[in-house]
Design an enzyme around this catalytic site. Structure first.
Site, mmCIF file in Angstrom:
data_model
loop_
_atom_site.group_PDB
_atom_site.id
_atom_site.type_symbol
_atom_site.label_atom_id
_atom_site.label_comp_id
_atom_site.label_asym_id
_atom_site.label_seq_id
_atom_site.Cartn_x
_atom_site.Cartn_y
_atom_site.Cartn_z
ATOM 1 N N GLY A 47 -1.569 -6.171 -7.657
ATOM 2 C CA GLY A 47 -0.330 -5.408 -7.555
ATOM 3 C C GLY A 47 0.790 -6.190 -6.880
ATOM 4 O O GLY A 47 0.586 -6.741 -5.804
ATOM 5 N N CYS A 131 1.038 4.939 -4.216
ATOM 6 C CA CYS A 131 1.588 4.386 -2.983
ATOM 7 C C CYS A 131 2.486 5.420 -2.342
ATOM 8 O O CYS A 131 3.115 6.216 -3.031
ATOM 9 C CB CYS A 131 2.417 3.141 -3.280
ATOM 10 S SG CYS A 131 1.454 1.910 -4.129
HETATM 11 C C1 LIG Z 1 -10.246 -4.792 -3.439
HETATM 12 C C2 LIG Z 1 -9.490 -3.935 -4.399
HETATM 13 C C3 LIG Z 1 -8.112 -4.095 -4.538
HETATM 14 C C4 LIG Z 1 -7.382 -3.293 -5.421
HETATM 15 N N1 LIG Z 1 -6.041 -3.494 -5.570
HETATM 16 C C5 LIG Z 1 -5.334 -2.760 -6.482
HETATM 17 C C6 LIG Z 1 -3.956 -2.992 -6.726
HETATM 18 O O1 LIG Z 1 -3.350 -3.879 -6.119
HETATM 19 N N2 LIG Z 1 -3.308 -2.194 -7.619
HETATM 20 C C7 LIG Z 1 -3.952 -1.208 -8.322
HETATM 21 O O2 LIG Z 1 -3.324 -0.527 -9.120
HETATM 22 N N3 LIG Z 1 -5.280 -0.983 -8.138
HETATM 23 C C8 LIG Z 1 -5.986 -1.732 -7.238
HETATM 24 N N4 LIG Z 1 -7.334 -1.504 -7.072
HETATM 25 C C9 LIG Z 1 -8.001 -0.448 -7.845
HETATM 26 C C10 LIG Z 1 -8.747 -1.012 -9.066
HETATM 27 O O3 LIG Z 1 -7.852 -1.634 -9.950
HETATM 28 C C11 LIG Z 1 -9.521 0.104 -9.798
HETATM 29 O O4 LIG Z 1 -8.615 1.090 -10.231
HETATM 30 C C12 LIG Z 1 -10.563 0.743 -8.906
HETATM 31 O O5 LIG Z 1 -11.208 -0.234 -8.125
HETATM 32 C C13 LIG Z 1 -11.626 1.532 -9.676
HETATM 33 O O6 LIG Z 1 -12.356 0.724 -10.545
HETATM 34 P P1 LIG Z 1 -13.808 0.084 -10.185
HETATM 35 O O7 LIG Z 1 -14.672 1.211 -9.706
HETATM 36 O O8 LIG Z 1 -14.270 -0.553 -11.440
HETATM 37 O O9 LIG Z 1 -13.563 -0.910 -9.098
HETATM 38 C C14 LIG Z 1 -8.057 -2.303 -6.187
HETATM 39 C C15 LIG Z 1 -9.436 -2.153 -6.036
HETATM 40 C C16 LIG Z 1 -10.176 -2.958 -5.177
HETATM 41 C C17 LIG Z 1 -11.650 -2.745 -5.062
#
Ligand SMILES: Cc1cc2nc3c(=O)[nH]c(=O)nc-3n(C[C@H](O)[C@H](O)[C@H](O)COP(=O)(O)O)c2cc1C
Ligand SMILES: Cc1cc2nc3c(=O)[nH]c(=O)nc-3n(C[C@H](O)[C@H](O)[C@H](O)COP(=O)(O)OP(=O)(O)OC[C@H]3O[C@@H](n4cnc5c(N)ncnc54)[C@H](O)[C@@H]3O)c2cc1C
Ligand SMILES: Cc1cc2nc3c(=O)[nH]c(=O)nc-3n(C[C@H](O)[C@H](O)[C@H](O)COP(=O)(O)OP(=O)(O)OC[C@H]3O[C@@H](n4cnc5c(N)ncnc54)[C@H](O)[C@@H]3O)c2cc1C
Ligand SMILES: Cc1cc2nc3c(=O)[nH]c(=O)nc-3n(C[C@H](O)[C@H](O)[C@H](O)COP(=O)(O)O)c2cc1C
Ligand code: FES
Ligand code: FES
Lengths: 304, 272, 304, 272
Positions: A47, A131
């Protein structure tokens, strides 16, 4: 016969439905050793904000049963450094790169959308509305339909690139949020972002995360994600990207049955850096085994 | 590099501390001292995340039978502290593990004509053995190893076999001096004429003390940090540590898994 | 010295803070072989309705990573059979029994509360507001503060027994819900009820549960539960019962640090039918080991 | 009853089918044929829920060494179908398991002076062995065992050793008759003079066919059901099956873990 794995996501033609999720795949380069980026459908950057952000104090991550919490604090290089240092890499890869971004105010969202619109290497925009709105006393943009619609409208006005809106699961009515964003001009919806969770260190009698609460991701959240994708898919016309706890091809195909056109792999890339590519390969193998010649025939094909 | 590794041996070397030898691809031989691996303890979801461990040693197993293939291997020295390490300790010869590594930036071996002072606390010794193995080729090396009790001071014989002069200290006096290992380090620094480089790995409090000693005396010092890691490859940004310019108002974080785990101590923020 | 494990929950004196959660402990009798009911703080019955309910078709349960989904459909014997067949057992046990109940309309809630109020063996009432309001087109009572407040007021008017309101986690703002229920007269809040989730059987291309979606419980949901308990504890004055993924004494104590006065053990009783008693024993042992002489000193003692 | 059981043996008896013998407390000897146990495969959270298995056999191990203690045991016969059963199949002698049981309502042994017809499909044979062991004490017993291929027809020798007359059928003809085992059952019913009771366990389609045959001929029939179970003790209400009066409008559910798993077939709802 090789099945047709291509999907069209709001005008972007993807070679397969497997994308990587923002914040879990750096700016693409970090995984070059483990994933052939030209074997996945698209990838999403960390992001981005207008100014660089240093993020939260540590600890920033903690494991929970079947999942993890993170409170990175949206650390990122900022849009200027992104353009200077990260975009050249995007140019070298023949795979759509999607820029994920967020602001503290609607104006910041719009400014970022406008600037990202000008970058030819950026194939699409993903707006992170999970956010807090600094102007409205910290209410999260993504938990109020009107507030979210304003963000989407402001971004829509300044970009003609595919505009993906990423929905928060921390809401009573995700369908209302989805419809508000669709009506405001979103080309595509991605869901879910992280649930809000907390972990406690009993012996220290303190929260584990310096930030107290964090974003909850990983296999544990899959049932919530699948439910929300299914609910939203029934209610909107724009394509949907399914996200949440996807660890393997079976998980990915379940999201597609529930109504997703594409999926994003998040936490799984931490555990297995090659996860996204492997999921794409295994999905194709499943299609072959099951005599499905076009992945698109599975989108929303759940029988209820 | 990601590879499937077969366990060659896994034995408790001191109560609660285990040493595991496992197969590696030939390229692994070039692992730098101070680099680490991320181990997937289990193919299922519990534990979910990989666990980071320093590379204790690398080598090649030459089979007794002539003509049989040689087998590159690496070793880890680990302490059982929670779920993941407890599970590791139950694994046997021929069990398989999914390994990512070697990862991160290792130690800088520095100039040949100076003394090398290695400071290790408890399982912090893990990445220092491979370092000592390299350093002894060119320089005199002294090891200052500390722990709570004698059980926490590991593998000293191995270091001695390399020709390293070893000083030990324990908090309960059960081995070596009673007290902190930094006392012996300070005495050596006082006696020293000529240049030296300090290398340290261990609990954060010990690193802080060593970093302050090095700063006061203007001695070059490298420390190996730990940090809660999800990915090990610079993507999650979970593992960061405050850099020397860090303050709550102007945060400055370094990524432990890619910019570290080894840092010049002057790059980092320490308590006085 | 034996630590003081007693807590006072809205006037009910419990010998320790460990309760069992509604729907996971039958009507108490089912676990008599595994749990000495006089070693736990209190137990909560399966949710009761005016008429008996047969529940949903099968499959009704499915395992997910670190958790499970259930769509039992609130099967229960109904208030009449409860009084005739289950209350005699309650009388034989010297431990507070709390009746969990739900209605389709506000009138049904009030009627049930009134009838339960008349049963001397029932020590307290727990209102389950996570049910759809049939009069308002299926909107869940527990997702709208006003709607929830009406239910609580109606029940409050007809009972002088301790009134516990059980909150749903499927909301944007759990604090707003909590405050609305407190203001409407709740003596105590319990949270969380199940998250809404879904599981898909890829090969059959169908939802696993006959009901499509189900209630998500177990260790996987603990981070969400802990976060909500902490948020609500900061915002209300009434005592809180922490629920969600509690498997052992460490989990239980974390909820107490976050602000819970008591805790409920749910899914854990399926995996280990003696879980509740074991947790009570292990909590006491932890207090002894850590030199804490009164469990009450830990309530909300998290340092943030 | 909840107890910790030690595995005495665990072996693959046919591709994909395993037989496990494990210690039990003396009270377990009174387990009724048709009762089941809930096994906690693993102390951690994956898999989370216990897994239900029929009691295949109970007995007492008498050690060779005279004077050594006798050891009551029970056995399970299980098929590897998913995560939990795959993990069970990796366990070894001396590994420990947490067991709940015997649970549920077993088979009614019925009158002595009638023929007993046992019908089993695949791993559905599991709870029928202990049943046959009891039945042969008083009545003539015939077994009708079916499966997809010969690998799915299990432990026939054990039944024969009890003096049970066995008929087998496989869908691919690789063992016994080619087709469904209900054919042989029908032939036996046609030849029968006098009363009989049918006992059946296996896939739902087979049970349905057997229940319909029994109903048409007015023969008493008991079936053992499966159902997705969380608790095994009547608390979760997950395991229910539709009773004979069931319809979507007037639902009527029976609790498989406490009212069953064995039911008179007439108590349940079947497709025609
Ligand atoms: C360490 C970390 C950082 C993340 N940073 C962002 C981000 O900057 N922007 C965003 O929209 N989602 C962010 N997410 C959310 C992920 O893109 C995703 O929506 C979320 O982890 C659920 O998917 P998953 O269960 O496969 O991890 C982040 C997730 C993790 C674990
Ligand atoms: C670069 C690096 C090198 C390391 N080298 C070694 C080594 O050679 N030998 C050794 O014994 N230990 C080493 N550690 C610490 C080791 O990673 C942890 O002890 C281990 O992850 C604990 O896992 P667990 O499941 O047993 O404990 P749990 O407490 O159950 O782990 C829970 C979570 O916390 C993390 N965690 C717990 N303790 C630590 C810690 N001290 N540092 C970082 N993360 C932690 C785990 O990775 C996991 O994500 C190293 C850590 C890092 C960052
Ligand atoms: C009363 C009873 C007795 C049984 N006896 C035997 C036996 O003696 N031998 C044998 O091999 N199998 C038996 N089964 C079926 C056995 O319980 C399942 O095959 C087993 O639980 C599958 O677990 P898994 O983790 O390998 O599969 P997974 O598919 O990973 O299991 C996922 C979930 O589904 C449930 N499940 C999957 N299949 C079944 C099924 N057929 N019936 C009920 N729940 C299921 C599991 O318990 C678990 O909760 C019995 C089932 C019941 C209800
Ligand atoms: C099978 C099952 C049935 C339940 N039935 C009820 C119910 O009738 N009323 C109610 O308020 N909560 C019910 N719940 C929710 C639990 O009481 C509890 O809030 C939830 O399971 C979270 O706790 P856990 O993670 O410890 O299971 C049920 C939960 C399960 C798993
Ligand atoms: S561990 Fe993920 S960035 Fe360092
Ligand atoms: S398995 Fe829980 S009621 Fe039968």
């Amino acid at each position: 016969m090789k099945p047709d794995m291509t999907v069209n996501l709001a005008g972007m033609q993807l070679r397969n439905p497997v994308m990587t999720a923002s914040g879990t795949f750096g700016y693409g380069e970090e995984f070059a050793e483990y994933v052939d980026l030209e074997k996945i459908g698209a990838f999403v950057t960390k992001g981005l904000s207008l100014k660089p952000r240093a993020g939260n104090p540590t600890p920033r991550i903690v494991e929970t049963p079947g999942g993890m919490l993170n409170a990175i604090g949206l650390q990122n290089v900022g849009i200027d450094a992104f353009i200077q240092k990260k975009v050249p890499f995007l140019q070298s890869v023949n795979t759509p790169a999607i820029a994920n971004f967020f602001g503290n105010t609607i104006d910041e969202y719009a400014e970022l959308a406008g600037r990202l619109d000008q970058i030819p290497e950026v194939a699409g925009l993903e707006v992170n509305i999970s956010c807090p709105n600094v102007k409205q006393g910290g209410i999260v943009f993504g938990t109020d339909p009107e507030c979210a619609a304003s963000v989407v409208k402001a971004c829509r006005a300044v970009t003609s690139k595919p505009l993906i809106v990423k929905l928060s699961p921390n809401v009573t009515d995700v369908v209302a949020m989805a419809k508000a964003c669709e009506d405001a001009g979103a080309d595509c919806l991605s869901l879910i972002n992280t649930l809000t969770g907390m972990a406690i260190d009993l012996n220290r009698r303190r929260p584990v995360l310096a930030n107290i609460t964090g974003g909850f991701s990983g296999p544990a959240i899959k049932p919530v994600a699948l439910r929300m994708v299914w609910q939203v898919a029934k209610a909107v016309k724009v394509p949907i990207i399914g996200i949440g706890g996807i660890m393997n091809a079976t998980d990915a195909l379940e999201f597609i049955l529930a109504g997703a056109t594409a999926i994003q792999v998040g936490t799984a890339s931490f555990i297995n850096p090659g996860a996204a590519q492997q999921i794409a390969v295994e999905m194709e193998a499943w299609l072959v085994e099951n005599g499905v010649d076009d992945i698109k025939s599975l989108i929303g094909a759940l029988e209820t | 590099m990601q590879f499937t590794s077969m366990i060659l041996s896994n034995a408790e070397v001191s109560p609660g501390y285990w040493r595991m030898r496992m197969t590696a691809p030939p390229e692994f031989a070039s692992a730098a001292p101070g680099q680490f691996v991320m181990v997937r303890v289990n193919g299922a979801i519990d534990p979910l995340l990989r666990r980071p461990f320093g590379v204790f040693d690398v080598g090649v197993h030459i089979p007794a039978q002539s003509g049989a293939m040689t087998q590159p291997y690496f070793e880890m020295l680990y302490r059982v502290v929670g779920k993941g390490t407890a599970m590791l300790s139950t694994l046997h010869k021929t069990d398989l593990l999914d390994i990512l590594g070697p990862l991160g930036k290792g130690f800088d071996l520095g100039a040949d004509d100076e003394e090398k002072l290695i400071v290790g606390g408890g399982v912090g010794l893990a990445p220092l053995y491979l370092l000592a193995k390299e350093l002894v080729k060119k320089s005199p090396v002294r090891l200052f190893a500390g722990g709570r009790t004698r059980d926490d001071v590991l593998c000293i014989t191995e270091f001695e076999r390399l020709g390293v002069e070893c000083y030990t200290a324990t908090e309960d006096g059960s081995l070596g001096e009673c007290g902190l290992v930094t006392e012996a380090l300070l005495r050596r620094l006082d006696a020293l004429d000529g240049k030296a480089t300090i290398y340290a790995c261990g609990p954060h409090g010990m690193l802080n003390a060593v970093a302050n000693i090095a700063a006061e005396r203007g001695i070059s010092c490298q420390v190996s940090l730990e940090g809660y890691m999800a990915c090990g490859v610079g993507a999650c940004l979970g593992c960061v540590a405050p850099g020397h310019k860090h303050s709550p108002e102007t945060p400055d974080f370094r990524c432990v898994c890619t910019e570290g785990p080894v840092f010049e101590s002057g790059e980092l923020k320490w308590r006085d």
